[in-house]
Design an enzyme around this catalytic site. Sequence first.
Site, short mmCIF file in Angstrom:
data_model
loop_
_atom_site.label_atom_id
_atom_site.label_comp_id
_atom_site.label_asym_id
_atom_site.label_seq_id
_atom_site.Cartn_x
_atom_site.Cartn_y
_atom_site.Cartn_z
N CYS A 35 0.82 -1.22 0.00
CA CYS A 35 0.00 0.00 0.00
C CYS A 35 0.85 1.27 0.00
O CYS A 35 0.34 2.35 -0.27
CB CYS A 35 -0.96 0.01 1.19
SG CYS A 35 -0.16 0.19 2.78
N CYS A 109 -2.70 -1.79 8.67
CA CYS A 109 -2.18 -0.54 9.24
C CYS A 109 -1.90 -0.70 10.73
O CYS A 109 -0.93 -0.14 11.25
CB CYS A 109 -3.16 0.61 9.02
SG CYS A 109 -3.40 1.02 7.27
#
Length: 129
Positions: A35, A109
């Site tokens: 990402c 994350c």
Amino acid sequence: MFQYSKEVMKHFLHPKNVGEIKNADGIGKVGNPVCGDVLWLYIKIEKNKKGEEIIKDVKFKTLGCTAAIAVSDMLADLAKGKTIEEAKKITNKRIADALKGLPKIKHHCSLLGEEALLNAIKDYEKKKK
């Protein structure tokens, strides 16, 4: 479009722990090549009245999405004031729970946050030897 919790949006829109600590005792850097999120975490260590080492301050610089920034800020809040051993037990699940959840596709994350803290602690312990 993802549905973020109010807690995620609060930490994304008004992060309190952004920045860098000059002469940090430990620095953790992690990134996700898929990402593109990158997180630098800086920690300052002091001893408390019992002589235990505690994380006195935490700052971060994150290049990433809404979830990555919210995770970084929440992680800093969770780690401040903890002993080194307590901080090592902060998991990605605990970070996500404190943020009242993350969209499933954004759970990676929270892993970045956990890894950054562990890397900063390892860096501190390596410098201390």
